[in-house]
Design an enzyme around this catalytic site. Structure first.
Site, mmCIF file in Angstrom:
data_model
loop_
_atom_site.group_PDB
_atom_site.id
_atom_site.type_symbol
_atom_site.label_atom_id
_atom_site.label_comp_id
_atom_site.label_asym_id
_atom_site.label_seq_id
_atom_site.Cartn_x
_atom_site.Cartn_y
_atom_site.Cartn_z
ATOM 1 N N GLU A 7 0.801 -1.224 0.000
ATOM 2 C CA GLU A 7 0.000 0.000 0.000
ATOM 3 C C GLU A 7 0.833 1.272 0.000
ATOM 4 O O GLU A 7 0.501 2.248 -0.668
ATOM 5 C CB GLU A 7 -0.922 0.064 1.237
ATOM 6 C CG GLU A 7 -1.887 -1.073 1.353
ATOM 7 C CD GLU A 7 -1.338 -2.150 2.251
ATOM 8 O OE1 GLU A 7 -0.111 -2.349 2.231
ATOM 9 O OE2 GLU A 7 -2.125 -2.796 2.952
ATOM 10 N N ASP A 80 -1.948 -5.192 3.382
ATOM 11 C CA ASP A 80 -2.168 -5.514 4.798
ATOM 12 C C ASP A 80 -2.991 -6.786 4.979
ATOM 13 O O ASP A 80 -3.793 -7.147 4.114
ATOM 14 C CB ASP A 80 -2.865 -4.343 5.493
ATOM 15 C CG ASP A 80 -1.927 -3.162 5.717
ATOM 16 O OD1 ASP A 80 -0.702 -3.368 5.658
ATOM 17 O OD2 ASP A 80 -2.411 -2.041 5.947
ATOM 18 N N TYR A 304 0.899 -5.706 13.194
ATOM 19 C CA TYR A 304 -0.202 -5.000 12.521
ATOM 20 C C TYR A 304 -1.194 -4.438 13.541
ATOM 21 O O TYR A 304 -1.561 -5.118 14.502
ATOM 22 C CB TYR A 304 -0.904 -5.947 11.555
ATOM 23 C CG TYR A 304 -1.868 -5.240 10.641
ATOM 24 C CD1 TYR A 304 -1.417 -4.223 9.811
ATOM 25 C CD2 TYR A 304 -3.210 -5.572 10.610
ATOM 26 C CE1 TYR A 304 -2.292 -3.551 8.962
ATOM 27 C CE2 TYR A 304 -4.086 -4.925 9.759
ATOM 28 C CZ TYR A 304 -3.627 -3.908 8.949
ATOM 29 O OH TYR A 304 -4.490 -3.243 8.119
#
Length: 884
Positions: A7, A80, A304
């Site tokens: 991303e 992700d 994360y």
């Protein structure tokens, strides 16, 4: 060459170093396409067909990916590891297929929970396919949000002018805030009293006990609801001949550590402990996850950060236990590793909790490599993770009951002492709002049953019940999670949208609904109640979770929702303005027309004295107006600035200054309200101080005014420089001053209460940087007429410049490859356009006005109008292009 898509460019740079020269990592910069913000992007009648569009900003990044993929050996989608990341990978794959860039290329999906070399390399050894069930859950959620927003918002605009929009989850969050405010407004405080008595043991030690029984009966909270009853109870204690210990209860309590952070608990604790908003917390966490430069190497510091799982890996648990044993000793390591399980039905696709990627990387070791907020958030995550594997704390809780010989009076003392601090040695969770009178008490002196006690002072204490507190960011996130509304990854954006649309505002870090927000909530609860019900919204979230688990078809969820929702929308077509006004007036009348206790009708018009005030709707929104319109034209806007009537008297006497004897008045000027000392007699200008935004005019009393007039006030001396720090209010609002430096206060800071420590912290923060000017990207070469041609990055995009002439690059042009051959004709065309405009303006100025043929009546009116307007209008000049 293998291509990897992630991303963000920061994540791309980090991963590129881990994978080596066989791989090229490119960034998609988030989503590459979205539903266009217009009608028809989702078509319920076509089985919910969705039209996606690559916008102008994303087109450049898509072209970069397409160019990189051509001739590649393979494509890895490494976005992700959550539902949103899966959707980004799916979008990239679909766009590449539509542009025929994949051909026979092998496309794989890789996920990793932390941006570290081992985790990334292990993920590339175990690629998989795109998870269609997660994509379906994303599609269902995106379609629902679109259908609610683009169907319900127009109804709001038509029936409730001045409203901004409605949303599937944001409207429910707004309802929570509005209903809490209504509870506070309706709250009636109740008085009650407690009796506290000081006792002394035979050993001479003192402690305090509270009366629990009177005349042999247990006291309820409101049994002593007047001072007279409290005094009578105190007199009964004073008349008692003696007191003795009748019962001692001692027990040991075990307090267990908290699990590691999820997204929502991180947002809550960062708000409580660090004062960070949910959106700011997620920005910092994203940076820590993607990687920070540590000693020349980019390292991902945390796992994360969008998750509601509380489990952590076995390796992390072992590392934490080893660190605890070395830092705190073997007693602080529990016998068995602690294993946590999430209470959530569908914890964010079974992710790990948020933890440091390396437990042995202590906050102090990397403090120099992080900025202030990064350092504080990393330390919070590190402490919480390590503490979650520490031993439980042990506390001794003691309760002592005391009575008179007749047993008619009974008192109780409670105490608590930490026997073993365990995890409390490192971390303790904060709370949003402590319960009234909640206290574990301190250590009690040693006593034995039957021991006689000497009575000391008897003190009756007055109390009043308190209304429920307004929601803070932390408590609102907690409430949304408890109700099952929304998901952790969406909370930050929900809270931000409510503020951006002026539905709520933050004051002293608490949410207050604006009147616009209350109107929207009243409208939705009156005509779309089902769709802002907490249970309905939570059940819809559960259905979406069922989709992500592959147990429900996503289009079936949409069909069931749309069938009832579209019928509810159709039912408002015949809704009249009078019906809307009646519903709003019934729902919000108590808020806009509160009873002040004087016996006067709060709805009586203050101008005509006959009409009644009620809510009206106009072209630009709602307002308060008189029912006797047009005979009475009294109107006032909603009290968006804290409840002050705009038509009230301009001057409000507050009292007299005890030092000077001058009158103090609350006044309203063209720039807002202020307090003034003395009268304005034209000779000497009286002292005036503007009210800061945190103080509402309705809340200003004599004490507040005196404190404002005493500004600037001295906070103390700076610990490093020794210079005095002052707090005051100036032309641009509240500030602190240190030497010659001024610093504006943050919205949450109060100029009347800010202390020295907070001021030192504010002064240490870097000053806000001004927007940078144009930035030179590269020089293209010598222009044929002389002088250098260069490409710049400006405020509105890249442009070329030569000899004072600038020309924006075409949208499709790449500033990195734009050449001199392309720049010269572009600049020539821009120069020619400038000459044409100049000739046109000179010609129009020199040419006489052409007469027009008009009718006789029109000519007469024009002549009369010209006599009134003799001054010529200043011609409007068109500015030429300017660099950014």
């Amino acid at each position: 060459m293998k291509i990897v898509v992630v991303e963000s460019p920061a994540k791309a740079r980090t991963i590129n170093k881990y994978l080596g020269t066989e791989y090229k990592v490119v960034a998609s910069y988030g989503h590459v396409r979205d539903l266009p913000a217009k009608d028809g992007s989702v078509l319920p009648d076509s089985d919910f067909a969705m039209s996606w569009e690559v916008d102008g900003k994303s087109e450049k990044h898509v072209k970069t990916i397409v160019q990189a993929v051509r001739g590649a050996d393979g494509l890895f989608l490494a976005t992700d590891p959550d539902r949103e990341g899966e959707a980004i990978s799916w979008h990239v794959n679909e766009v590449l297929k539509a542009r025929r860039a994949l051909k026979h290329l092998d496309v794989k999906r890789v996920v990793f929970n932390e941006v570290t070399k081992n985790a990334v390399l292990e993920a590339f050894r175990r690629p998989r396919e795109i998870d269609r069930e997660l994509v379906d859950a994303y599609l269902a959620r995106r379609a629902l949000d679109y259908l609610v927003g683009f169907t319900l918002s127009p109804v709001l605009w038509r029936k409730l002018p001045g409203s901004r929009s409605a949303g599937r989850v944001q409207s429910v969050a707004l309802r929570l805030i509005c209903e809490r405010e209504a509870e506070i407004e309706a709250f009636k405080p109740r008085e009650y009293w407690t009796i506290e008595v000081e006792f002394r043991t035979e050993a001479g030690q003192t402690f305090t006990a509270r009366l629990t029984h009177l005349d042999g009966k247990r006291l309820d909270r409101f049994d002593l609801d007047t001072e007279a009853k409290a005094r009578a109870a105190a007199d009964a204690i004073l008349r008692a001949p003696e007191f003795a210990v009748v019962e001692i209860d001692s027990r040991q309590v075990r307090r267990n550590p908290f699990p590691p952070f999820t997204t929502s608990t991180l947002q809550q604790e960062a708000s409580r402990k660090l004062g960070l908003s949910a959106s700011r917390t997620m920005q910092i966490a994203q940076r820590l996850y993607e990687g920070v430069d540590i000693a020349g190497e980019t390292v991902g510091l945390i796992t994360y950060m969008r998750t509601d799982g509380v489990a952590i890996s076995g390796e992390a648990i072992a590392a934490a236990r080893s660190l605890i044993g070395g830092e705190f000793g073997p007693r602080y390591v529990p016998g068995e590793p602690r294993v946590y399980r999430s209470p959530a039905k569908n914890a964010q696709e079974a992710h790990e909790a948020i933890r440091p990627t390396d437990i042995d990387r202590k906050p102090a070791d990397i403090a120099a490599d992080l900025d202030r907020d990064q350092r504080r958030l990393y330390e919070l995550i590190w402490k919480r993770t390590v503490a979650s594997q520490m031993a439980s704390a042990l506390l001794d809780q003691v309760t002592v009951d005391i009575a008179d010989p007749a047993g008619r009076l009974r008192l109780r003392a409670t105490g608590s002492v930490v026997v073993f601090d365990g995890f409390l040695a490192l971390y303790q969770e904060d709370r949003d709002d402590a319960a009234e009178e909640e206290s574990e008490g301190g250590r009690l002196p040693a006593m034995r049953q039957g021991e006689r006690l000497a009575r000391g002072t008897v003190e009756p204490k007055q109390h009043f019940t308190q209304p429920p507190p307004r929601y803070s960011e932390a408590s609102l996130v907690k409430k949304l999670e408890e109700l099952g509304i929304g998901r952790p990854s969406t909370y930050a954006s929900i809270l931000q949208v409510l503020q951006d649309r002026a539905y709520v505002r933050l004051e002293q870090r608490r949410f207050l609904p604006e009147d616009r927000g209350r109107l929207v909530t009243a409208f939705l609860t009156s005509f779309f109640e089902r769709y802002v019900e907490y249970g309905f919204t939570a059940d819809l979230e559960n259905q979406l979770d069922e989709v992500s688990g592959g147990r429900t078809d996503w289009k079936e969820v949409l069909r069931n929702f749309w069938r009832d929702f579209s019928a509810a929308i159709d039912g408002t077509k015949e809704l009249t303005i009078s019906q809307v006004l009646g519903a709003l007036d019934a729902e919000l009348g108590r808020h806009f027309f509160p009873d002040d206790g004087s016996g006067r009708d709060p709805r009586l018009c203050p101008v005509c004295g006959a009409g009644r005030l009620s809510i009206k709707l106009g072209k630009f929104g709602a307002f308060i107006g008189c029912s006797d319109y047009p005979n009475c034209r009294y109107t006032r806007p909603f009290a968006l600035d804290g409840g002050v009537d705009e038509n009230a008297a301009a001057d409000t006497p507050l009292g007299t200054d005890p030092a000077s004897g001058l009158a103090i008045t609350l006044k309203k000027g063209p720039y807002g309200h202020y307090v003034q000392l003395g009268a304005d007699n034209g000779e000497l200008k009286p002292k005036r101080v503007a009210l800061p935004r945190s103080i509402k005019p309705a809340d200003v009393d004599l004490d507040t005014a005196l404190r404002l007039l005493a500004l600037p006030r001295e906070l103390g001396r700076h610990p490093e420089t020794g210079e005095t720090i002052l707090a005051g209010i100036g032309r641009f609002g509240p500030y602190i001053k240190h030497g010659a430096a001024f610093k504006s206060l943050a919205p949450d800071d109060d100029v009347l209460t800010i202390g020295l420590n907070r001021a030192v912290v504010l002064l240490a923060e870097p000053a806000a940087q001004r927007r940078p000017g144009p930035r030179l990207l590269r020089e293209l070469g010598e222009h044929p007429e002389g002088g250098t041609v260069a490409v710049y990055a400006g405020r509105y995009g890249p442009y070329v410049s030569h000899d004072g002439v600038i020309a924006s690059l075409p949208r499709t042009a790449d500033p990195d490859t734009f050449s001199l051959d392309h720049a010269v004709p572009l600049l020539a065309a821009q120069r020619q356009r400038g000459k044409r405009r100049q000739r046109k303006s000179v010609k129009s100025a020199a040419a006489p006005a052409r007469p027009r043929r008009v009718a006789a009546g029109t000519q007469a009116r024009a002549t009369a109008g010209a006599a009134k307007n003799t001054r010529a209008k200043k011609p409007r000049s068109r500015p030429g292009p300017r660099p950014g």
